[in-house]
Design a protein around this motif. Structure first.
Motif, PDB file in Angstrom:
ATOM      1  N   GLU A  99      15.741  -2.511  10.450  1.00  0.00           N
ATOM      2  CA  GLU A  99      15.984  -3.515   9.554  1.00  0.00           C
ATOM      3  C   GLU A  99      16.187  -2.984   8.098  1.00  0.00           C
ATOM      4  OE1 GLU A  99      14.356  -7.096  12.067  1.00  0.00           O
ATOM      5  OE2 GLU A  99      13.714  -6.931  10.001  1.00  0.00           O
ATOM      6  N   ASP A 100      15.061  -1.822   7.847  1.00  0.00           N
ATOM      7  CA  ASP A 100      15.030  -1.668   6.452  1.00  0.00           C
ATOM      8  C   ASP A 100      14.295  -0.481   6.359  1.00  0.00           C
ATOM      9  OD1 ASP A 100      15.495  -1.691   3.522  1.00  0.00           O
ATOM     10  OD2 ASP A 100      14.333  -3.679   3.271  1.00  0.00           O
ATOM     11  N   ALA A 101      14.264  -0.019   5.059  1.00  0.00           N
ATOM     12  CA  ALA A 101      13.712   1.700   4.908  1.00  0.00           C
ATOM     13  C   ALA A 101      13.248   1.839   3.479  1.00  0.00           C
ATOM     14  CB  ALA A 101      14.810   2.477   5.380  1.00  0.00           C
ATOM     15  N   ALA A 102      12.204   2.556   3.342  1.00  0.00           N
ATOM     16  CA  ALA A 102      11.858   2.780   1.833  1.00  0.00           C
ATOM     17  C   ALA A 102      11.596   4.348   1.697  1.00  0.00           C
ATOM     18  CB  ALA A 102      10.379   2.342   1.595  1.00  0.00           C
ATOM     19  N   VAL A 103      12.173   4.958   0.717  1.00  0.00           N
ATOM     20  CA  VAL A 103      12.342   6.239   0.521  1.00  0.00           C
ATOM     21  C   VAL A 103      10.929   6.597  -0.515  1.00  0.00           C
ATOM     22  CG1 VAL A 103      14.644   7.094   0.745  1.00  0.00           C
ATOM     23  CG2 VAL A 103      13.908   6.162  -1.421  1.00  0.00           C
ATOM     24  N   PHE A 104      10.275   7.854  -0.240  1.00  0.00           N
ATOM     25  CA  PHE A 104       9.111   8.507  -1.029  1.00  0.00           C
ATOM     26  C   PHE A 104       9.441   9.605  -1.567  1.00  0.00           C
ATOM     27  CE2 PHE A 104       7.862   5.094   1.700  1.00  0.00           C
ATOM     28  CZ  PHE A 104       6.843   4.134   1.062  1.00  0.00           C
ATOM     29  N   SER A 105       8.518   9.973  -2.382  1.00  0.00           N
ATOM     30  CA  SER A 105       8.606  11.305  -3.137  1.00  0.00           C
ATOM     31  C   SER A 105       8.293  12.684  -2.283  1.00  0.00           C
ATOM     32  CB  SER A 105       7.461  11.473  -4.330  1.00  0.00           C
ATOM     33  OG  SER A 105       6.282  11.102  -3.975  1.00  0.00           O
ATOM     34  N   SER A 106       7.928  12.326  -1.009  1.00  0.00           N
ATOM     35  CA  SER A 106       7.528  13.398   0.008  1.00  0.00           C
ATOM     36  C   SER A 106       7.136  12.818   1.177  1.00  0.00           C
ATOM     37  CB  SER A 106       6.318  14.363  -0.529  1.00  0.00           C
ATOM     38  OG  SER A 106       5.205  13.530  -0.446  1.00  0.00           O
ATOM     39  N   GLY A 107       7.221  13.442   2.142  1.00  0.00           N
ATOM     40  CA  GLY A 107       6.767  12.837   3.802  1.00  0.00           C
ATOM     41  C   GLY A 107       5.389  12.457   3.538  1.00  0.00           C
ATOM     42  N   MET A 108       4.464  13.192   3.150  1.00  0.00           N
ATOM     43  CA  MET A 108       2.907  12.809   2.751  1.00  0.00           C
ATOM     44  C   MET A 108       2.806  11.545   2.110  1.00  0.00           C
ATOM     45  SD  MET A 108       1.487  14.687   4.979  1.00  0.00           S
ATOM     46  CE  MET A 108      -0.218  13.655   4.644  1.00  0.00           C
ATOM     47  N   ALA A 109       3.590  11.388   1.176  1.00  0.00           N
ATOM     48  CA  ALA A 109       3.771  10.061   0.333  1.00  0.00           C
ATOM     49  C   ALA A 109       4.108   8.930   1.190  1.00  0.00           C
ATOM     50  CB  ALA A 109       4.566   9.892  -1.081  1.00  0.00           C
ATOM     51  N   ALA A 110       4.958   9.181   2.206  1.00  0.00           N
ATOM     52  CA  ALA A 110       5.512   8.234   3.196  1.00  0.00           C
ATOM     53  C   ALA A 110       4.413   7.760   3.943  1.00  0.00           C
ATOM     54  CB  ALA A 110       6.845   8.669   3.781  1.00  0.00           C
ATOM     55  N   ILE A 111       3.967   8.891   4.643  1.00  0.00           N
ATOM     56  CA  ILE A 111       2.930   8.570   5.737  1.00  0.00           C
ATOM     57  C   ILE A 111       1.644   7.945   5.097  1.00  0.00           C
ATOM     58  CG2 ILE A 111       1.234   9.931   7.112  1.00  0.00           C
ATOM     59  CD1 ILE A 111       3.652  12.048   7.473  1.00  0.00           C
ATOM     60  N   ALA A 112       1.019   8.522   3.981  1.00  0.00           N
ATOM     61  CA  ALA A 112      -0.169   7.837   3.275  1.00  0.00           C
ATOM     62  C   ALA A 112       0.227   6.328   2.932  1.00  0.00           C
ATOM     63  CB  ALA A 112      -0.680   8.742   2.052  1.00  0.00           C
ATOM     64  N   THR A 113       1.384   6.020   2.421  1.00  0.00           N
ATOM     65  CA  THR A 113       1.609   4.676   2.197  1.00  0.00           C
ATOM     66  C   THR A 113       1.761   3.606   3.229  1.00  0.00           C
ATOM     67  OG1 THR A 113       2.738   5.545   0.123  1.00  0.00           O
ATOM     68  CG2 THR A 113       2.928   3.237   0.560  1.00  0.00           C
ATOM     69  N   THR A 114       2.287   4.548   4.195  1.00  0.00           N
ATOM     70  CA  THR A 114       2.565   3.476   5.612  1.00  0.00           C
ATOM     71  C   THR A 114       0.940   3.193   6.143  1.00  0.00           C
ATOM     72  OG1 THR A 114       4.454   4.670   6.177  1.00  0.00           O
ATOM     73  CG2 THR A 114       3.171   3.699   8.150  1.00  0.00           C
ATOM     74  N   PHE A 115      -0.111   3.957   5.949  1.00  0.00           N
ATOM     75  CA  PHE A 115      -1.240   3.851   6.521  1.00  0.00           C
ATOM     76  C   PHE A 115      -2.117   2.605   5.642  1.00  0.00           C
ATOM     77  CE2 PHE A 115      -0.488   6.889   9.770  1.00  0.00           C
ATOM     78  CZ  PHE A 115      -1.053   6.503  10.605  1.00  0.00           C
ATOM     79  N   THR A 164      12.143  17.518  -2.001  1.00  0.00           N
ATOM     80  CA  THR A 164      10.951  17.293  -1.169  1.00  0.00           C
ATOM     81  C   THR A 164      11.050  15.578  -1.291  1.00  0.00           C
ATOM     82  OG1 THR A 164       9.938  19.023  -2.334  1.00  0.00           O
ATOM     83  CG2 THR A 164       8.401  17.119  -1.481  1.00  0.00           C
ATOM     84  N   ALA A 165      11.228  14.916  -0.069  1.00  0.00           N
ATOM     85  CA  ALA A 165      11.431  13.277   0.013  1.00  0.00           C
ATOM     86  C   ALA A 165      10.796  13.078   1.288  1.00  0.00           C
ATOM     87  CB  ALA A 165      12.739  13.222  -0.108  1.00  0.00           C
ATOM     88  N   SER A 177       2.199   0.508  -6.064  1.00  0.00           N
ATOM     89  CA  SER A 177       0.677   0.515  -6.493  1.00  0.00           C
ATOM     90  C   SER A 177       0.177   1.973  -6.433  1.00  0.00           C
ATOM     91  CB  SER A 177      -0.432  -0.051  -5.687  1.00  0.00           C
ATOM     92  OG  SER A 177      -0.106  -1.339  -5.929  1.00  0.00           O
ATOM     93  N   LEU A 178       0.908   2.690  -5.217  1.00  0.00           N
ATOM     94  CA  LEU A 178       0.464   4.077  -5.136  1.00  0.00           C
ATOM     95  C   LEU A 178       1.233   4.852  -5.846  1.00  0.00           C
ATOM     96  CD1 LEU A 178      -0.648   4.133  -1.268  1.00  0.00           C
ATOM     97  CD2 LEU A 178      -2.193   3.881  -3.411  1.00  0.00           C
ATOM     98  N   GLY A 179       2.583   4.700  -6.238  1.00  0.00           N
ATOM     99  CA  GLY A 179       3.334   5.186  -7.089  1.00  0.00           C
ATOM    100  C   GLY A 179       4.434   6.457  -6.361  1.00  0.00           C
ATOM    101  N   GLY A 180       4.381   6.539  -5.117  1.00  0.00           N
ATOM    102  CA  GLY A 180       5.096   7.626  -4.565  1.00  0.00           C
ATOM    103  C   GLY A 180       6.553   7.462  -4.350  1.00  0.00           C
ATOM    104  N   THR A 181       7.231   6.903  -5.213  1.00  0.00           N
ATOM    105  CA  THR A 181       8.689   6.632  -5.494  1.00  0.00           C
ATOM    106  C   THR A 181       9.251   8.053  -5.487  1.00  0.00           C
ATOM    107  OG1 THR A 181       7.850   4.777  -6.901  1.00  0.00           O
ATOM    108  CG2 THR A 181      10.264   5.284  -6.808  1.00  0.00           C
ATOM    109  N   LEU A 182      10.567   7.869  -4.842  1.00  0.00           N
ATOM    110  CA  LEU A 182      11.620   8.980  -5.094  1.00  0.00           C
ATOM    111  C   LEU A 182      12.327   8.958  -6.452  1.00  0.00           C
ATOM    112  CD1 LEU A 182      12.592  11.663  -3.527  1.00  0.00           C
ATOM    113  CD2 LEU A 182      14.376   9.992  -2.252  1.00  0.00           C
TER     114      LEU A 182
END
Ligand SMILES: *Cc1c(COP(=O)(O)O)cnc(C)c1O
Length: 393
Positions: free
Chosen positions: A79-95, A218-219, A238-243
């Motif tokens: 349905e939707d998606a969000a992008v992050f500054s790295s794969g690790m930012a994506a994983i950490a923010t998910t958790f 890196t994204a 809050s965590l700031g890992g925006t792309l």
């Protein structure tokens, strides 16, 4: 939006674009701005409170990052998606979105090093425990779940031995146990596997790899339900890992050729794996596209191609293996995957350098193991490079 019945590459090229904007530009511009101005306080407040659509500040959202999110949502059929500054930012923010103190996570044991570190060192600081299980053992996954298990996490295919987890079966266990099933699909890419079709709730990617595809960005990306992505974006704020918008634009451009590039990664993968399997100096080859692969049947069911990563063991000691890797000329000794250039590593000196000998043994990572992350060069040239390095050992 492009309708869902279009082909993969049509969606990859067109989904999320805003044709018809005032300038007529065919390609999405880069909104390289950190902030957006308003003509009235009321307008600002309406956008801030989400009563009106718009952008306030790029850490919260930006038109270029939004375009690539729309494209990724279509490609992952979510349905939707969000992008992050790295794969690790994506994983950490998910958790941090899905778990709280006292919760439990079940994850496959063969993991990207950064994710393993996150489970072992970061989550425990916040009172979250992770139990690691064998990716291919469904009984072990099921019996590791507890009443407080919030997430079942899987990586498939795994790094570097390319094990394949049965995603429909894992998704079923998640439903049974009331846990969110999150899959790191970096090694598959949305071209080769559609985790949401198999019942997976959340798909994460290191977009640094196949999605950007050129070893130059890196994204990270997370795809899921509208409700989940809304919560995830609050956490990202809050965590700031925006792309950054420029990186988002490069990701947009990379995605347009994902289908073409994956076709070449897939065909290079099977050609090189077959060559290696027949080579007298090679002991074992790990590639889900080979009939000899233990999960080949599952891979055939849930993948349309098997990707560009092939790992293999040569019939020599550590030093000779290192020499072999150093003797490669076309393939660079470098740690990533999914880009245009072929990269090679000896995992014991790269991704698994800090992993204990005992844990390496458990994961089947020997001194003789070599991981090839095939690029899109001509397969004959990659094979010729391997052949000249074999001739020197
Ligand atoms: C590279 C990688 C990551 C981490 O992504 P970064 O973009 O480097 O932060 C996570 N998972 C897998 C499978 C990867 O290969």
């Amino acid at each position: 939006m492009v309708s869902r019945d279009k082909g993969f590459s049509t969606k990859a090229v067109h989904a999320g674009d805003k044709r018809g904007s005032s300038t007529g530009a065919v390609v999405e511009p880069i909104y390289e701005t950190s902030v957006f101005a308003f003509s009235s306080t009321k307008q600002l407040v309406d956008v801030m409170s989400e009563k009106a659509e718009g952008y306030v500040y790029t850490r919260y959202g930006n038109p270029t990052t939004r375009s690539v999110e729309n494209k990724m949502a279509e490609l992952e059929q979510s349905e939707d998606a969000a992008v992050f500054s790295s794969g690790m930012a994506a994983i950490a923010t998910t958790f941090f979105t899905l778990v709280s103190s006292g919760d439990h996570v079940v994850s496959t044991r063969d993991l990207y090093g950064g994710t393993l570190e996150f489970f072992n060192k970061v989550l425990p600081k916040f009172g979250v425990e992770a139990t690691l299980v064998e990716a291919t053992d469904l009984d072990e996954i099921r019996s590791a779940t507890r009443s407080n298990t919030k997430v079942i996490y899987a990586e498939t295919p795994t790094n570097p031995t390319l094990k394949v987890a049965d995603l429909s079966a894992v998704a079923k266990i998640g439903k049974e146990k009331g846990a969110t099933v999150v899959v790191d699909s970096t090694f598959a890419s949305p071209y080769n596997t559609k985790p949401t079709e198999l019942g997976v709730d959340v798909v994460v990617h290191s977009a640094t790899k196949y999605l950007c595809g050129h070893n130059d960005v890196t994204a990270g990306v997370v795809c899921g339900s509208e409700r989940f992505v809304q919560e995830l974006k609050k956490m990202r704020k809050s965590l700031g890992g925006t792309l950054d918008p420029l990186a988002a634009w490069l990701l947009l451009r990379g995605l347009k050729t994902l289908g073409l590039r994956m076709e070449r990664h897939n065909s290079n993968g099977i050609k090189v794996a077959t060559y290696l399997e027949r080579h007298p100096k090679v002991k074992t080859v790990h590639y889900p596209g080979l009939e000899s692969h233990p999960q080949h049947a599952i891979a055939k069911r849930q993948m349309t191609g098997f990707g560009g990563v092939v790992s293999f063991e040569i019939d020599r000691d550590f030093e000779t293996t290192a020499k072999f890797v150093e003797n490669l000329k076309l393939c660079s000794l470098a740690s990533s995957l999914g880009g245009t250039e072929t990269l090679v590593t000896q995992p014991v000196t790269a991704s698994h350098y800090f992993v204990s000998v005992e844990d390496r043994k458990k994961a089947g990572i020997t001194d003789q193991l070599i991981r090839l992350a095939l690029g899109i060069e001509d397969p004959e040239d990659i094979i010729a490079d391997l052949e000249q390095a074999f001739n020197k050992i």
